[in-house]
Design an enzyme around this catalytic site. Structure first.
Site, PDB file in Angstrom:
ATOM      1  N   LYS A  41     -15.549 -10.691   6.809  1.00  0.00           N
ATOM      2  CA  LYS A  41     -14.469 -11.557   6.343  1.00  0.00           C
ATOM      3  C   LYS A  41     -15.015 -12.889   5.856  1.00  0.00           C
ATOM      4  O   LYS A  41     -14.433 -13.531   4.987  1.00  0.00           O
ATOM      5  CB  LYS A  41     -13.461 -11.793   7.464  1.00  0.00           C
ATOM      6  CG  LYS A  41     -12.710 -10.549   7.900  1.00  0.00           C
ATOM      7  CD  LYS A  41     -11.600 -10.169   6.942  1.00  0.00           C
ATOM      8  CE  LYS A  41     -10.926  -8.877   7.376  1.00  0.00           C
ATOM      9  NZ  LYS A  41     -10.089  -8.305   6.325  1.00  0.00           N
ATOM     10  N   GLU A  49       0.825  -1.202   0.000  1.00  0.00           N
ATOM     11  CA  GLU A  49       0.000   0.000   0.000  1.00  0.00           C
ATOM     12  C   GLU A  49       0.863   1.258   0.000  1.00  0.00           C
ATOM     13  O   GLU A  49       0.584   2.220  -0.719  1.00  0.00           O
ATOM     14  CB  GLU A  49      -0.922  -0.027   1.229  1.00  0.00           C
ATOM     15  CG  GLU A  49      -2.324   0.501   0.936  1.00  0.00           C
ATOM     16  CD  GLU A  49      -3.307   0.111   2.013  1.00  0.00           C
ATOM     17  OE1 GLU A  49      -4.104  -0.817   1.762  1.00  0.00           O
ATOM     18  OE2 GLU A  49      -3.272   0.705   3.104  1.00  0.00           O
ATOM     19  N   GLU A 104     -16.117 -12.092   2.497  1.00  0.00           N
ATOM     20  CA  GLU A 104     -15.009 -11.709   1.624  1.00  0.00           C
ATOM     21  C   GLU A 104     -14.366 -12.912   0.931  1.00  0.00           C
ATOM     22  O   GLU A 104     -14.002 -12.844  -0.238  1.00  0.00           O
ATOM     23  CB  GLU A 104     -13.950 -10.953   2.441  1.00  0.00           C
ATOM     24  CG  GLU A 104     -12.852 -10.347   1.578  1.00  0.00           C
ATOM     25  CD  GLU A 104     -11.720  -9.741   2.417  1.00  0.00           C
ATOM     26  OE1 GLU A 104     -11.559 -10.152   3.584  1.00  0.00           O
ATOM     27  OE2 GLU A 104     -11.007  -8.873   1.901  1.00  0.00           O
ATOM     28  N   CYS A 118     -11.495  -2.692  14.034  1.00  0.00           N
ATOM     29  CA  CYS A 118     -11.716  -4.132  14.195  1.00  0.00           C
ATOM     30  C   CYS A 118     -11.919  -4.545  15.657  1.00  0.00           C
ATOM     31  O   CYS A 118     -12.570  -5.546  15.932  1.00  0.00           O
ATOM     32  CB  CYS A 118     -10.555  -4.917  13.621  1.00  0.00           C
ATOM     33  SG  CYS A 118     -10.241  -4.492  11.903  1.00  0.00           S
ATOM     34  N   CYS A 149      -8.293  -2.624   3.477  1.00  0.00           N
ATOM     35  CA  CYS A 149      -8.213  -3.872   4.244  1.00  0.00           C
ATOM     36  C   CYS A 149      -9.558  -4.307   4.795  1.00  0.00           C
ATOM     37  O   CYS A 149      -9.691  -5.428   5.260  1.00  0.00           O
ATOM     38  CB  CYS A 149      -7.256  -3.771   5.413  1.00  0.00           C
ATOM     39  SG  CYS A 149      -6.347  -2.297   5.501  1.00  0.00           S
ATOM     40  N   GLU A 165     -13.174 -12.676  -7.330  1.00  0.00           N
ATOM     41  CA  GLU A 165     -11.881 -12.139  -7.737  1.00  0.00           C
ATOM     42  C   GLU A 165     -10.807 -12.391  -6.682  1.00  0.00           C
ATOM     43  O   GLU A 165      -9.626 -12.198  -6.937  1.00  0.00           O
ATOM     44  CB  GLU A 165     -11.997 -10.641  -8.079  1.00  0.00           C
ATOM     45  CG  GLU A 165     -12.253  -9.713  -6.909  1.00  0.00           C
ATOM     46  CD  GLU A 165     -13.733  -9.605  -6.537  1.00  0.00           C
ATOM     47  OE1 GLU A 165     -14.534 -10.443  -6.990  1.00  0.00           O
ATOM     48  OE2 GLU A 165     -14.079  -8.684  -5.768  1.00  0.00           O
ATOM     49  N   GLU A 195       2.167   1.765  -3.372  1.00  0.00           N
ATOM     50  CA  GLU A 195       1.117   2.279  -4.264  1.00  0.00           C
ATOM     51  C   GLU A 195       0.900   3.763  -4.012  1.00  0.00           C
ATOM     52  O   GLU A 195       0.741   4.571  -4.938  1.00  0.00           O
ATOM     53  CB  GLU A 195      -0.170   1.481  -4.014  1.00  0.00           C
ATOM     54  CG  GLU A 195      -1.225   1.679  -5.095  1.00  0.00           C
ATOM     55  CD  GLU A 195      -2.505   0.918  -4.788  1.00  0.00           C
ATOM     56  OE1 GLU A 195      -2.519   0.130  -3.791  1.00  0.00           O
ATOM     57  OE2 GLU A 195      -3.485   1.108  -5.501  1.00  0.00           O
ATOM     58  N   SER A 233      -7.011   1.670  -2.646  1.00  0.00           N
ATOM     59  CA  SER A 233      -5.818   0.891  -2.966  1.00  0.00           C
ATOM     60  C   SER A 233      -6.263  -0.453  -3.543  1.00  0.00           C
ATOM     61  O   SER A 233      -7.313  -0.972  -3.178  1.00  0.00           O
ATOM     62  CB  SER A 233      -5.022   0.675  -1.677  1.00  0.00           C
ATOM     63  OG  SER A 233      -4.235  -0.480  -1.791  1.00  0.00           O
TER      64      SER A 233
END
Lengths: 130, 160, 597, 580
Positions: free
Chosen positions: D364, D285, D367, D509, D305, D372, D288, D325
């Site tokens: 999660k 990151e 996810e 989190c 994230c 992808e 980037e 990102s």
């Protein structure tokens, strides 16, 4: 109508229309006989539209130029809808109940043309107005 | 507008109505009335269109539609028979009138007859208590309805 | 200007004329002239006093003496005795049939306490779609007067002094409400007219909107002036298409005439009115729910306080009154608070419109001064019970109210007395029940209504009312126990105590009030498994009367469950186990041989 | 401040104007039970629907009972909370709720954690006097994350308030009315077909088991007992500061060592740390960010994230999908690394590797099935359990957690830095990224690694860092409602930030939808946050680019940071989604 610009204008307008609506002044020859048909939901559902159409038609047929037919709200006599009020200038109004189209025509003939009050169809007014 | 499974002209009409609103804030219920007038009922796509057009969450639109008994998400028959179930009508036997309509049309309350001709619904007091019991078909009010009258009322609308 | 010391008011109504009032007028005039009193005594022909039965009627003012059935002969004596000698002619006075008591004054006479139309003053009189007619009957004069001559404080003071209370049900003093909203500080305030008349069986607001829409618009503008609002909304039921149409016409006309919009009557005051539609939710009659609905949301009520007067529409101070309340405003401002407060009872001033429906002969709207008794309304204005059946109860206040039994028929009704006897004024629905109505079933009907119309937000109403209804169902199905009755009472009380809004807080009333007044009927359902009114199907039993049955077998043929057996020409019998109480046999029998108990 | 004097149960008390009866009562040690009410003051979430009516009390002069949670005190008010009338009413409300609630407490997901259950116990409900129809609805297990069993919904509306007002996802609304009223997505759609981001905050605030998670516990047991599988586990940074709560430890207790020991005892073949992948994330990151900064790419860059936040932008701001990102989230990076680098290194067939994640998060779970993020149709992470589910497994396995010795993570994917630890709290990712970006951009050593202005529970935070004479402006948002504000300003071209960190859950989190329930006690969350920073301070290495195992991996397997292989393995793309 350009809009009323002051209270005085409003008062003038009131005075101008007062007589034709209230119809209490006997002296005014322009005053007309006023037939009022109660056209609230109850009345319409009971056939007031047919009644008013019949009355207008009959009045036209007879060329009664001194008669105005108006719609109004409900007088509260739901059990006797459609209700029709006949008011001669300067006289107390007569209230009729259960006036269907046929009776409407008869009313024009008998009460308006011949001045015979139809006693059997009258409903007694049970109210005072302010 | 291809993403919605809706009649293009009707959708255009609704869009124009919404575009012309002076006050969009709080207009949802008036918009839903208009949409139901145009489409006959508020399908999922109609609601989604309104939601996205007005920037209102779809869940909220759905919450509102399901809250008000006036709104329906089911297609309606060509003629909508509304039986008033207000107190005045109730004490004068509106339930029996309702039962007769259901029997003769063979449908339940809120449903549409198989031929798509009729939907039966009940509502709470149209304020014509003097005529109780009251039945309204497509906005026309029938007063002092008797069980025997029901067949005739249905016939009146079956012809066209 | 000539001042007369005495007025002779002779009724010139249709009825009195028919019974010869014009001759009476002539006689009076002649006699007075004879006595040379024509400059002191004035003879006036008036409109109908409404008491045609006893015509011709003559009223002498200021003595306030009231003569009935006056003939020319009587007129002569009235002039000689009353006018010259000042002695009331007792013989000619009205005598109350029952007591034979002679009444002097008009307002003591029962008839004259009956209808007085304030809110409905123009309904049925003017054309609601013609603004000229409204203007002709002093329309917008009150607005004009207020804008040019009165400060907002003065108007509010006048409304407060009039004693007007909210006609939507709560009975909160209107002036106080306006004052509260006026005192809330904000640049934007709103006036809302609650036209979501949801009580099943009430239709006075619809009548006013259909018959006199301008009176509501005018009063809303006055309210706006008083509280400092320039925007008003009318929240109206979609079920009232005609009222919506007439309101639309009226609003357009008012704008066109400069009576709404910018710079009204050149005073610099601005006021706009918009229509908002309801969509079939009774709860939206509750102020906070109504506000949520106008904002385009679900009509769920929210906790009060804050009251709308503090935080209402879009969180701004908002004054909400219902249609009938607004319809009273202009007369009060034109005729004065004193006039208004002279009508009605000590704590409830003015008149109330009631929608009289159910088992009465004269179903309709009546507007009567507060303090009339139920008996007067039902028997005199309502023409008594249909089909000469026995009166059982009258339900007032809709789903929030209660059922009032015969023993309370003579209670003078106003906000407070109705609450005392376990009911409510509500919006003025009055449903009359006769001996054929089962009170348990009626209670169930109203509770069903409340359950269906509950917004579902709070536990007490959402679950509590459902449980009450389920208990009532058990009772009407013959599965009730005495414990059920105790449970109903306790739960009803707790729901009233714990619900979030007015709907829940009053929804057990129909049950509690019927339990209070018709306890025996509940007990009959529970203990005897019997519905005395013969309504609750599950509790009915059909019997064949042996002395009437001719054995035609017609009943057996129509019975869908083959519950009827018997040989031809012999008495038939119904198997109670098989009977599903459909009533087909009874409808078929041509010999009245089947009875239901 | 104006003070108001009142009496509660005979005790005189003086409280500031605007205080509720409920809060005033606390001052005189009077506890009034509540159920629907929830005040998460620090994150500006208050549910005051006053709908359950469980807190009703008597107020002198008032006709009916008053809800203590929503009634403000007034001068001279006389409140009684302990009269028979009030007690009876409160108990009746609970009975009524129970009469429309399944009584399967013993086998309920929320058993012993249910607030309705606790209330029934507290109020001494021994009998449900009312019987009748019960609300029944189809169960919704359409998503990988949230399980909805509305039979257990008590209409407190906390989920609705949380979803619509705090998270602004607007998935829920009350629908229907009367007894049928229930909270539902539009058109009664299953959650998978909605714009739900699966943040799980609705689950976190639900007092009953109407909203819980889709459990993967059984599948984890199955994998653990399969001798053919090589089952590895990774734990997110936020687990170690919350898991102890489930075993009676003080909130904020750091249990990293015990957690590792416990996982080993459960039978995982390797116990790794998501922190390893968090360090990788920072490298990618930061690279980037620097690339966009130096080569005129679109700024601000947004951290990626948080899968819930990613789904949020896909539904709500599909026109902004070029700004986050492209880095995969750390736990997905971990899964990818495990099935490539680790498999390679250990010589294990990736097919045999089962990657289990222990996450504070429900999103999660969703996810891992995003197409992808899978590799040739196979998931990189196979199973996701929450902190709560892990605790359940430990209880079930009979592991005495509190007395376990501390153990260390396995190598190589167990190595981590302080930078990766702070991923667990709001502001942590951006702070970690700054530590690296600063050094890379300036080639100087950052002495003070702590950026305090991006810490804490304020919804929107910002910091300015001078790098090579240029002011780099950093924004932080946690809670999707706050995120929406930043995104709207970006949409309007008003955003001044170069980089923004967004976490879907208020607090980050540590207060994720899979964490132990705190039911409104945000002090617990604050302690978890303190613990995270303590863990960071305790680390020898506090910058991601100094993680030796990470650097080794790049050297041995991936090549350059931001290089071709890095892109293939560690980056992803985003999809426009509908609003519904």
């Amino acid at each position: 109508m350009a809009g009323i610009k002051s209270l005085d204008e409003l008062k003038a307008l009131r005075d101008k229309h007062r007589e034709s609506v209230l119809g209490r002044d006997t002296g005014d020859s322009e005053n007309k006989i006023r037939i009022t048909v109660g056209m609230a939901t109850c009345g319409i559902a009971s056939g007031a539209r047919e009644t008013i159409n019949a009355i207008i038609d009959e009045v036209a047929k007879e060329h009664l130029m001194n008669v105005v037919v108006v719609q109004s709200g409900c007088l509260g006599y739901c059990y006797a809808e459609p209700t029709v009020e006949v008011r001669f200038p300067g006289k107390e109004a007569v209230l009729y109940g259960n006036i269907d189209a046929k009776r409407g025509r008869e009313l024009v003939q008998r009460h308006i043309k011949n001045g015979e009050i139809q006693k059997d169809w009258i409903i007694e007014k049970t109210f005072n107005n302010i | 507008m291809a993403e919605y499974n809706l009649d293009h002209d009707k959708l255009k009409k609704l869009e124009t109505y919404i575009d012309n609103l002076q006050e969009k804030e709080g207009a949802l219920i008036n918009i839903l009335h208009e949409a139901q007038d145009i489409f006959g009922y508020l399908s999922k796509d109609v609601q989604l269109f309104i939601a996205r057009k007005c920037g209102i969450p779809a869940a909220k639109v759905f919450g509102v539609v399901t809250f008000y008994s006036y709104f329906t998400m089911e297609p309606r028959g060509k003629h909508v028979v509304n039986i008033c179930m207000g107190t005045a009508c109730f004490v004068k036997g509106a339930d029996k009138i309702l039962a007769e309509f259901k029997r003769l049309l063979d449908i339940k309350e809120g449903n549409m007859s198989e031929d798509g001709m009729f939907t039966i619904d009940t509502l709470r007091c149209v304020g014509a208590c003097g005529l109780a019991p009251v039945v309204i078909v497509d906005g026309k009010v029938y007063g002092r309805v008797k069980v025997e009258d029901v067949e005739g009322i249905i016939k009146e609308y079956k012809q066209d | 200007m000539v001042k007369y010391r005495m007025d002779l008011l002779v009724c010139g109504g249709t009825g009195c004329q028919a019974s010869g009032s014009s001759e009476v007028v002539e006689t009076f005039k002649k006699e007075i002239e004879k006595e040379g009193l024509e400059n002191e005594i004035q003879v006036i022909t008036t409109g109908c006093f409404g008491f045609c039965e006893k015509g011709p009627i003559v009223k002498i003012s200021p003595d306030n003496v009231f003569y009935v059935e006056v003939t020319p002969e009587k007129a002569v004596r009235i002039v000689k005795e009353h006018i010259i000698k000042g002695r009331v002619v007792e013989d000619y006075l009205y005598k109350e049939p029952e007591t034979k008591e002679v009444l002097h004054e008009q307002n003591e006479m029962p008839f004259y306490k009956k209808q007085l139309r304030i809110a409905l003053r123009n309904c049925g009189f003017i054309d609601p779609e013609n603004i000229y007619e409204y203007i002709a009957v002093d329309g917008y004069q009150a607005l004009g007067k207020v804008l040019t001559e009165m400060t907002p404080e003065k108007v509010i003071e006048e409304i407060k002094r009039s004693g007007l209370r909210g006609r939507g049900g709560g009975g909160f003093p209107t002036g106080v409400k306006w004052e509260m909203t006026r005192k809330s500080k904000s640049n934007q305030k709103y006036v809302i007219c609650n036209a979501d008349e949801g009580d099943p069986g009430a239709f006075m607001d619809r009548s006013i909107l259909e018959g006199d829409p301008h009176s509501v618009l005018e009063a809303m503008a006055i309210c706006g002036y008083c509280i400092g609002a320039d925007k008003g909304y009318i929240y109206i039921r979609a079920e009232y298409p005609l009222a919506i149409q007439r309101l639309r016409i009226a609003i357009n006309q008012a704008y066109e005439f400069g009576l709404l919009g910018k710079n009204i009557l050149g005073t610099g005051f601005n006021f706009d009115i918009d229509l908002k539609y309801g969509a079939g939710a009774f709860i939206c009659g509750e102020e906070t729910a109504l506000i949520n609905s106008i904002e385009g949301g679900r009509g769920e009520p929210t906790v009060k306080p804050p009251f709308p007067a503090q935080k209402g529409l879009w969180k701004q101070p908002t004054n909400i009154n219902n249609v009938e309340t607004f319809a009273n405003i202009c007369p009060i401002l034109l005729k004065g608070a004193d006039w208004f407060s002279s009508i009605g009872t000590e704590k409830s001033k003015g008149t109330k419109v009631f929608a009289l429906a159910g088992k009465v002969n004269n179903v309709g709207l009546v507007e009567v001064p507060m303090g009339l008794t139920l008996r007067e309304i039902i028997y005199e204005l309502g023409g008594g019970i249909k089909g000469d059946k026995k009166f059982k109860a009258v339900q007032t206040g809709g789903p929030s109210g209660g059922c009032i039994p015969a023993q309370n028929l003579d209670t003078p009704i106003d906000y407070d007395t109705l609450t005392q006897i376990g009911s409510m004024m509500g919006s003025g629905g009055m449903i009359v029940m006769d001996e054929d109505d089962c009170m348990v079933n009626i209670a169930k009907f109203y509770l069903e209504f409340s359950c269906e119309e509950s917004c579902g937000r709070c536990t007490a109403c959402r679950v509590g009312n459902t449980r009450m209804l389920e208990i009532l169902n058990e009772i009407t199905e013959g599965k009730g126990t005495m414990e059920h009755l105790d449970e109903l009472k306790e739960l009803g009380q707790i729901i009233k105590d714990s619900s979030l809004c007015g709907l829940g807080q009053t929804s057990p009333n129909p049950v509690l009030s019927t339990m209070n007044f018709f306890w025996d009927e509940y007990v009959a359902h529970v203990k005897d498994k019997n519905c005395p009114a013969g309504v609750c199907t599950a509790l009915l039993k059909y019997f064949i009367l042996p002395d009437k049955c001719v054995g035609c077998t017609a009943c057996a043929k129509v019975c869908p469950t083959n519950a009827i057996s018997g040989e031809v020409r012999k008495t038939h019998i119904i198997d109670q186990e098989k009977c599903i109480k459909c009533g087909a046999c009874m409808a078929t029998c041509r010999f009245n041989a089947i009875t239901r108990r | 401040m104006n003070m108001v004097n009142l009496t509660i149960n005979g005790f005189k008390v003086s409280v500031p104007e605007g205080t509720s009866i409920l809060d005033a009562a606390k001052k005189v040690n009077v506890h009034i039970p509540t159920l629907c009410y929830l005040d998460l003051h620090d994150i500006k979430m208050v549910n005051r629907t006053a709908s359950c009516r469980v807190c009703v009390v008597e107020v002198e002069g008032r006709r009916n009972l008053a809800p203590a949670c929503a009634t403000e005190v007034t001068e001279g008010m006389v409140v009684k909370t302990d009269t028979l009338r009030a007690i009876k009413a409160r108990r009746t409300m609970v009975e009524l709720l129970l009469s429309d609630h399944p009584t399967d407490c013993l086998v309920c997901e929320k058993n012993t954690q249910c607030q309705l259950q606790k209330l029934a116990a507290d109020l001494g409900v021994r009998k449900i006097r009312y019987k009748g129809k019960m609300s029944t609805y189809p169960k919704d297990s359409s998503s990988e994350s949230i399980y909805r069993n509305l039979d257990k919904c008590i209409m407190c509306r906390r989920c609705e308030t949380m979803c619509n007002e705090v998270q602004t996802c607007n998935v829920y609304s009350a629908v229907d009315r009367g007894f049928e009223t229930v909270v539902s997505p539009a058109f009664g759609l299953p959650m998978i077909d909605t714009q739900c981001t699966f943040c799980g905050q609705c689950v976190a605030v639900c007092p009953t088991a109407a909203l819980t998670q889709i459990s993967h516990v059984a599948k984890v047991w199955e994998a653990l007992s399969d001798p053919d599988k090589f089952v590895i586990v990774q734990t997110a940074p936020a687990i170690r500061v919350a898991l102890g709560e489930k075993f009676g430890m003080e909130p904020g207790t750091i249990v990293t060592g015990k957690m590792v020991a416990a996982l080993r005892r459960l039978g995982f073949d390797k116990v790794f740390d998501t922190d390893f992948a968090a360090d990788v994330t920072i490298l990618e990151e930061a690279h980037e960010f620097i690339d966009r900064l130096q080569n005129g790419g679109r700024l601000p860059i947004l951290t990626s994230c948080c899968p819930s936040w990613v789904k949020f932008i896909e539904h709500q701001f599909p026109d902004l999908l070029d700004i986050p990102s492209t880095c995969k989230s750390p736990h997905i990076m971990f899964g990818t690394i495990a099935k490539t680098y680790l498999a390679d290194k250990m010589g294990i067939d990736p097919e045999k590797i089962v990657v289990v994640s222990v996450m504070p998060c429900l999103a999660k779970k969703y996810e891992v099935v995003r197409p992808e993020l899978q590799h040739e149709g196979k998931k990189n992470v196979d199973l996701v359990i929450t902190t709560r589910e892990l605790a359940d497994m430990l209880l079930e396995a009979g592991i005495d957690f509190a007395s376990l010795p501390d153990e260390d993570f396995d190598n190589p994917l167990g190595e981590s830095t302080g930078a990766s630890v702070i991923f667990g709290t709001t502001g942590g990712v951006i702070e970690a990224a700054l530590r690296t970006a600063y050094e890379w951009l300036t080639n100087e050593t950052l002495e003070d690694v702590e950026f305090h202005s991006v810490r804490g529970l304020d919804g929107l935070k910002e910091a300015t860092v001078n790098i090579n004479g240029e002011e780099i402006r950093i924004g932080v948002a946690h809670g999707l409602g706050n995120a929406r504000k930043l995104l709207e300003s970006i949409q309007k071209g008003e955003s001044r930030y170069h980089a923004i960190e967004i976490m879907a859950c208020p607090g980050g989190c540590i207060d994720g939808g899979g964490q132990p329930y705190h039911f409104g006690n945000l002090e617990i969350v604050k302690k978890r946050m303190e613990a995270i920073y303590t863990e960071d301070r305790n680390k020898k290495i506090r910058k991601s680019h100094e993680n030796p195992e990470v650097l080794k991996m790049y050297k041995e397997y991936i090549g350059e940071v931001g290089g071709e292989k890095a892109h293939e393995l560690l980056h992803t793309h985003y999809t426009k989604r509908e609003k519904i």
